[in-house]
Motif scaffolding. Sequence first.
Motif, PDB file in Angstrom:
ATOM      1  N   GLN A 117       0.726  -1.091  -0.016  1.00 42.98           N
ATOM      2  CA  GLN A 117      -0.047  -0.134  -0.028  1.00 42.98           C
ATOM      3  C   GLN A 117       0.869   1.290   0.040  1.00 42.98           C
ATOM      4  O   GLN A 117       0.453   2.304  -0.546  1.00 42.98           O
ATOM      5  CB  GLN A 117      -0.837   0.007   1.525  1.00 42.98           C
ATOM      6  CG  GLN A 117      -1.949  -1.293   1.408  1.00 42.98           C
ATOM      7  CD  GLN A 117      -2.644  -1.222   2.455  1.00 42.98           C
ATOM      8  OE1 GLN A 117      -2.409  -0.533   3.465  1.00 42.98           O
ATOM      9  NE2 GLN A 117      -3.455  -2.149   2.544  1.00 42.98           N
ATOM     10  N   ARG A 118       1.950   1.147   0.693  1.00 43.49           N
ATOM     11  CA  ARG A 118       2.831   2.355   0.705  1.00 43.49           C
ATOM     12  C   ARG A 118       4.053   2.009   0.552  1.00 43.49           C
ATOM     13  O   ARG A 118       4.949   1.319   0.994  1.00 43.49           O
ATOM     14  CB  ARG A 118       2.789   2.968   2.255  1.00 43.49           C
ATOM     15  CG  ARG A 118       3.583   4.375   2.223  1.00 43.49           C
ATOM     16  CD  ARG A 118       3.425   5.007   3.634  1.00 43.49           C
ATOM     17  NE  ARG A 118       2.089   5.508   3.737  1.00 43.49           N
ATOM     18  CZ  ARG A 118       1.203   5.482   4.850  1.00 43.49           C
ATOM     19  NH1 ARG A 118       1.742   4.546   5.989  1.00 43.49           N
ATOM     20  NH2 ARG A 118       0.175   5.764   4.765  1.00 43.49           N
ATOM     21  N   ILE A 119       4.786   2.807  -0.566  1.00 43.15           N
ATOM     22  CA  ILE A 119       5.967   2.598  -0.983  1.00 43.15           C
ATOM     23  C   ILE A 119       6.848   3.756  -0.603  1.00 43.15           C
ATOM     24  O   ILE A 119       6.517   4.741  -0.912  1.00 43.15           O
ATOM     25  CB  ILE A 119       5.919   2.266  -2.758  1.00 43.15           C
ATOM     26  CG1 ILE A 119       4.916   1.519  -3.046  1.00 43.15           C
ATOM     27  CG2 ILE A 119       7.378   1.889  -3.418  1.00 43.15           C
ATOM     28  CD1 ILE A 119       4.960   0.090  -2.408  1.00 43.15           C
ATOM     29  N   VAL A 120       8.162   3.405  -0.442  1.00 42.29           N
ATOM     30  CA  VAL A 120       8.811   4.790   0.248  1.00 42.29           C
ATOM     31  C   VAL A 120      10.046   4.489  -0.866  1.00 42.29           C
ATOM     32  O   VAL A 120      10.836   3.704  -1.063  1.00 42.29           O
ATOM     33  CB  VAL A 120       9.255   4.623   1.605  1.00 42.29           C
ATOM     34  CG1 VAL A 120      10.652   5.706   1.730  1.00 42.29           C
ATOM     35  CG2 VAL A 120       8.152   4.999   2.500  1.00 42.29           C
ATOM     36  N   ASP A 121      10.473   5.959  -1.431  1.00 38.46           N
ATOM     37  CA  ASP A 121      11.921   5.996  -2.043  1.00 38.46           C
ATOM     38  C   ASP A 121      12.678   7.050  -1.190  1.00 38.46           C
ATOM     39  O   ASP A 121      12.368   8.057  -1.162  1.00 38.46           O
ATOM     40  CB  ASP A 121      11.413   6.863  -3.453  1.00 38.46           C
ATOM     41  CG  ASP A 121      12.676   6.879  -4.375  1.00 38.46           C
ATOM     42  OD1 ASP A 121      13.806   6.429  -3.770  1.00 38.46           O
ATOM     43  OD2 ASP A 121      12.668   7.406  -5.420  1.00 38.46           O
ATOM     44  N   LEU A 122      13.640   6.217  -0.515  1.00 37.21           N
ATOM     45  CA  LEU A 122      14.507   7.057   0.444  1.00 37.21           C
ATOM     46  C   LEU A 122      15.635   7.656  -0.019  1.00 37.21           C
ATOM     47  O   LEU A 122      16.600   7.010  -0.694  1.00 37.21           O
ATOM     48  CB  LEU A 122      15.021   5.966   1.465  1.00 37.21           C
ATOM     49  CG  LEU A 122      15.122   6.035   2.964  1.00 37.21           C
ATOM     50  CD1 LEU A 122      13.665   6.559   3.417  1.00 37.21           C
ATOM     51  CD2 LEU A 122      15.197   4.866   3.522  1.00 37.21           C
ATOM     52  N   GLY A 123      15.766   9.059  -0.144  1.00 34.25           N
ATOM     53  CA  GLY A 123      16.764   9.770  -0.785  1.00 34.25           C
ATOM     54  C   GLY A 123      16.511   9.726  -2.157  1.00 34.25           C
ATOM     55  O   GLY A 123      17.173   9.268  -3.019  1.00 34.25           O
ATOM     56  N   ALA A 124      15.352  10.368  -2.454  1.00 34.98           N
ATOM     57  CA  ALA A 124      14.520  10.194  -4.004  1.00 34.98           C
ATOM     58  C   ALA A 124      15.342  10.835  -4.971  1.00 34.98           C
ATOM     59  O   ALA A 124      15.016  10.604  -6.375  1.00 34.98           O
ATOM     60  CB  ALA A 124      13.171  10.366  -3.904  1.00 34.98           C
ATOM     61  N   GLY A 125      15.991  11.882  -4.502  1.00 34.99           N
ATOM     62  CA  GLY A 125      16.777  12.804  -5.779  1.00 34.99           C
ATOM     63  C   GLY A 125      15.624  13.375  -6.537  1.00 34.99           C
ATOM     64  O   GLY A 125      14.561  13.953  -6.131  1.00 34.99           O
ATOM     65  N   THR A 126      15.929  13.191  -7.812  1.00 36.15           N
ATOM     66  CA  THR A 126      14.779  13.991  -8.717  1.00 36.15           C
ATOM     67  C   THR A 126      13.636  12.806  -9.097  1.00 36.15           C
ATOM     68  O   THR A 126      12.820  13.296 -10.012  1.00 36.15           O
ATOM     69  CB  THR A 126      15.330  14.413 -10.041  1.00 36.15           C
ATOM     70  OG1 THR A 126      16.135  13.227 -10.706  1.00 36.15           O
ATOM     71  CG2 THR A 126      16.504  15.370  -9.869  1.00 36.15           C
ATOM     72  N   GLY A 127      13.614  11.673  -8.512  1.00 33.56           N
ATOM     73  CA  GLY A 127      12.464  10.848  -8.458  1.00 33.56           C
ATOM     74  C   GLY A 127      12.195   9.855  -9.641  1.00 33.56           C
ATOM     75  O   GLY A 127      11.111   9.301 -10.022  1.00 33.56           O
ATOM     76  N   THR A 128      13.394   9.611 -10.223  1.00 34.58           N
ATOM     77  CA  THR A 128      13.513   8.446 -11.256  1.00 34.58           C
ATOM     78  C   THR A 128      12.896   7.371 -10.705  1.00 34.58           C
ATOM     79  O   THR A 128      11.812   6.592 -11.325  1.00 34.58           O
ATOM     80  CB  THR A 128      14.725   8.061 -11.601  1.00 34.58           C
ATOM     81  OG1 THR A 128      15.493   9.526 -11.995  1.00 34.58           O
ATOM     82  CG2 THR A 128      14.794   7.197 -12.787  1.00 34.58           C
ATOM     83  N   GLY A 129      13.331   6.969  -9.298  1.00 38.19           N
ATOM     84  CA  GLY A 129      12.564   5.648  -8.869  1.00 38.19           C
ATOM     85  C   GLY A 129      11.172   6.119  -8.303  1.00 38.19           C
ATOM     86  O   GLY A 129      10.174   5.049  -8.613  1.00 38.19           O
ATOM     87  N   THR A 130      10.856   7.118  -7.848  1.00 38.67           N
ATOM     88  CA  THR A 130       9.289   7.596  -7.280  1.00 38.67           C
ATOM     89  C   THR A 130       8.635   7.213  -8.399  1.00 38.67           C
ATOM     90  O   THR A 130       7.513   6.637  -8.222  1.00 38.67           O
ATOM     91  CB  THR A 130       9.426   8.986  -6.819  1.00 38.67           C
ATOM     92  OG1 THR A 130      10.493   9.151  -5.980  1.00 38.67           O
ATOM     93  CG2 THR A 130       7.964   9.398  -6.048  1.00 38.67           C
ATOM     94  N   LEU A 131       8.811   7.888  -9.653  1.00 39.16           N
ATOM     95  CA  LEU A 131       7.649   7.883 -10.508  1.00 39.16           C
ATOM     96  C   LEU A 131       7.513   6.373 -11.357  1.00 39.16           C
ATOM     97  O   LEU A 131       6.466   5.943 -11.588  1.00 39.16           O
ATOM     98  CB  LEU A 131       8.074   8.902 -11.618  1.00 39.16           C
ATOM     99  CG  LEU A 131       7.868  10.320 -10.919  1.00 39.16           C
ATOM    100  CD1 LEU A 131       8.655  11.316 -11.466  1.00 39.16           C
ATOM    101  CD2 LEU A 131       6.331  10.726 -10.935  1.00 39.16           C
ATOM    102  N   ARG A 132       8.725   5.872 -11.338  1.00 39.37           N
ATOM    103  CA  ARG A 132       8.914   4.292 -11.888  1.00 39.37           C
ATOM    104  C   ARG A 132       8.086   3.477 -10.977  1.00 39.37           C
ATOM    105  O   ARG A 132       7.203   2.612 -11.183  1.00 39.37           O
ATOM    106  CB  ARG A 132      10.013   3.814 -12.471  1.00 39.37           C
ATOM    107  CG  ARG A 132      10.538   4.533 -13.557  1.00 39.37           C
ATOM    108  CD  ARG A 132      11.924   4.375 -13.722  1.00 39.37           C
ATOM    109  NE  ARG A 132      12.673   4.824 -14.851  1.00 39.37           N
ATOM    110  CZ  ARG A 132      12.739   4.033 -16.104  1.00 39.37           C
ATOM    111  NH1 ARG A 132      12.107   3.122 -16.046  1.00 39.37           N
ATOM    112  NH2 ARG A 132      13.216   4.549 -17.245  1.00 39.37           N
ATOM    113  N   LEU A 133       8.181   3.861  -9.572  1.00 42.03           N
ATOM    114  CA  LEU A 133       7.439   2.906  -8.469  1.00 42.03           C
ATOM    115  C   LEU A 133       6.075   3.176  -8.678  1.00 42.03           C
ATOM    116  O   LEU A 133       5.114   2.260  -8.553  1.00 42.03           O
ATOM    117  CB  LEU A 133       8.095   3.138  -7.251  1.00 42.03           C
ATOM    118  CG  LEU A 133       9.521   2.646  -6.907  1.00 42.03           C
ATOM    119  CD1 LEU A 133      10.050   3.240  -5.743  1.00 42.03           C
ATOM    120  CD2 LEU A 133       9.498   0.997  -6.792  1.00 42.03           C
TER     121      LEU A 133
END
Length: 280
Positions: free
Chosen positions: A50-66
């Motif tokens: 339900q909740r995904i965390v991107d730790l030290g996300a930077g510009t969000g390459t991981g965040t948005l793909r997640l």
Amino acid sequence: MGHHHHHRHGSDDGDSSLAELLDLDGEVLTDYWADALDWVRQAADGGPRQRIVDLGAGTGTGTLRLADRFAEAEVVAVDSSPDMLDRIRAKALAQGLAGRVRTVQADLDQPWPDLGTVDVTWASLSLHHLTGPDRVLRDLHAATRPGGLVAVTEFDGRPRFLTDAVGDGFEERLLGLLHEHDAERLPELGTDWPARLTAAGFTLVDVRPFVIDLAPAPPSTGRYADLWLRRLGERLSDQLTPADAATLAGLLDPDGPSSLLRRDDLHVRGTRTVTLAHRP
Ligand SMILES: C[S@@+](CC[C@H](N)C(=O)[O-])C[C@H]1O[C@@H](n2cnc3c(N)ncnc32)[C@H](O)[C@@H]1O
């Protein structure tokens, strides 16, 4: 809050060249990002998500793909830099994901931010910046729902772009200098993340190296290599031999014959290793 007097490079607020470098990393290494996150997504099958965390996300390459991969989930991007988080919110808005992407500004070397219960965590090239990664991993473990996952990805050596013929082994020497520089600046770089995760209470699932070997290099590689070597040159300029300084100046001269922006011999090499663990 959010000021890092001890971080003289790299994570200061408003470091726009770092932001651009991170965006280029997402572009040039797009296949690695897709493969690594597909793997994490598969590993989360059947578990809570339900909740995904991107730790030290930077510009969000991981965040948005997640957010793409975890279609129902809330994705929380955590970073100490308000500028990075602004960029993530802008991207989320542009991609229609603003409703599911939340940003939290927090210095992870300070007490753990209240993120709620976490199901899956992705930490890419961020934990090595922390002075207290063990404490952060213990707090993350406490925040993770039983059955939840954590994926830590770090590079085994820096990315490489040049052949040995360029400046007679120039890149190798430069990376040698960087290695010494990192030893004092980033003491956690290259540490044993599986052992650190286990010590924090997680159970190891798998460790997977993703080999990056791109030739011909993707179109944005010239800009990536140019920015990367520009930043490196600023850090190491006083340690370069005159010959290496001249090689670097040639590579960074956009109008010169050896400009990184126009070379056709770039070859992207490197390995990123993803350590996957879960909370039983
Ligand atoms: C090398 S970047 C990686 C960004 C992103 N995860 C990626 O792989 O593209 C490291 C990030 O960690 C963040 N960071 C560094 N120290 C931090 C700290 N103490 N607390 C929170 N974030 C931090 C920086 O602001 C930066 O955005």
